[in-house]
Design a protein around this motif. Structure first.
Motif, short mmCIF file in Angstrom:
data_model
loop_
_atom_site.label_atom_id
_atom_site.label_comp_id
_atom_site.label_asym_id
_atom_site.label_seq_id
_atom_site.Cartn_x
_atom_site.Cartn_y
_atom_site.Cartn_z
N GLY A 121 0.85 -1.24 0.07
CA GLY A 121 -0.04 0.00 -0.07
C GLY A 121 0.78 1.26 0.03
O GLY A 121 0.66 2.14 -0.79
N VAL A 122 1.92 1.20 0.61
CA VAL A 122 2.90 2.41 1.01
C VAL A 122 3.55 2.70 -0.57
O VAL A 122 3.63 3.87 -1.11
CB VAL A 122 3.90 2.21 1.65
N GLU A 123 3.97 1.48 -1.10
CA GLU A 123 4.40 1.56 -2.53
C GLU A 123 3.37 2.32 -3.55
O GLU A 123 4.05 3.12 -4.21
CB GLU A 123 4.95 0.28 -2.90
N LYS A 124 2.21 1.74 -3.34
CA LYS A 124 1.37 2.41 -4.46
C LYS A 124 0.83 3.92 -4.16
O LYS A 124 0.69 4.56 -5.01
CB LYS A 124 0.06 1.30 -4.34
N VAL A 125 0.69 4.01 -3.03
CA VAL A 125 0.55 5.55 -2.29
C VAL A 125 1.56 6.29 -2.76
O VAL A 125 1.33 7.50 -3.39
CB VAL A 125 -0.06 5.55 -1.20
N THR A 126 2.76 6.16 -2.51
CA THR A 126 3.84 6.79 -2.84
C THR A 126 3.90 7.08 -4.42
O THR A 126 4.23 7.99 -4.65
CB THR A 126 5.07 5.89 -2.47
N LYS A 127 3.84 5.90 -5.32
CA LYS A 127 3.82 6.27 -6.37
C LYS A 127 2.85 7.37 -7.20
O LYS A 127 2.97 8.07 -7.80
CB LYS A 127 3.63 4.85 -7.41
N ALA A 128 1.54 7.03 -6.75
CA ALA A 128 0.40 7.89 -6.97
C ALA A 128 0.78 9.34 -6.34
O ALA A 128 0.53 10.35 -7.37
CB ALA A 128 -0.88 7.50 -6.41
#
Length: 193
Positions: free
Chosen positions: A41-48
């Motif tokens: 989740g952190v990875e996806k939110v960071t990318k977004a």
């Protein structure tokens, strides 16, 4: 997690921990902010959010470019409107980047990285008529609102309520800019006939 020596210290057994993140980047323990969010989740939110930061910087500079180069009968009104919009856009960059850091992510580091991540297209034309400036910025703000909504869904899916909440205000501000640009471009188009 692996340990690597950092620098000579009074105690040679001093090591700094380096965490390997799923993106294969290394984040020093000093920058690895603890969070209860899942790593994916952190990875996806960071990318977004990093994409939004890049687009905000690109849209800010495009808006300032048009602010500096606007001309015509409505110069003062458009000049002030675009300055207000640019300030509002720029004001989103720090809270978005800090959200990335609050959840332990790595945010953008440079203009080069922004250029790689941005989806807002630059405009390097020597002259752009005022109505075209307004239309282009209106379209960019519409796309930005769509990107904000997409990022909001990613935040929701990751149970990142704080990031989602932050984005809700930015969606409203972006829709307001779109509305103002739409109305101003209609007026400008009518005056040209």
């Amino acid at each position: 997690m692996i340990n690597i020596p950092t620098r000579r210290a009074a105690n040679p057994s001093v090591y700094r921990k380096v965490f390997l993140v799923s993106t294969k980047s290394k984040i020093a323990a000093d920058l690895n902010t603890p969070t209860d969010l899942a790593a994916d989740g952190v990875e996806k939110v960071t990318k977004a959010l990093n994409g939004l930061v890049a687009d905000a910087f690109a849209l800010y500079l495009k808006t300032k470019n048009f602010h500096w180069h606007i001309s015509g009968r409505h110069f003062r009104d458009y000049h002030l409107l675009l300055d207000e919009h640019a300030d509002q856009i720029f004001a989103t960059t720090d809270p978005l980047a800090e959200r990335v850091r609050k959840i332990g992510g790595r945010t953008v580091h440079s203009i080069g990285e922004i250029a790689k991540l941005q989806s807002v297209k630059d405009n390097n034309e020597d002259y752009v008529p005022p109505v075209e400036m307004l239309h282009e910025l209106m379209d960019d703000n519409k796309k930005m609102a769509a990107a904000l909504r997409k990022a909001h869904k990613i935040c929701d899916d990751a149970d990142d309520v704080a990031s989602a909440s932050l984005l809700e205000n930015y969606i409203d501000e972006t829709e307001r800019r779109t509305w103002f640009l739409f109305e101003a471009s209609r007026q400008e188009g009518a005056n040209e006939k």
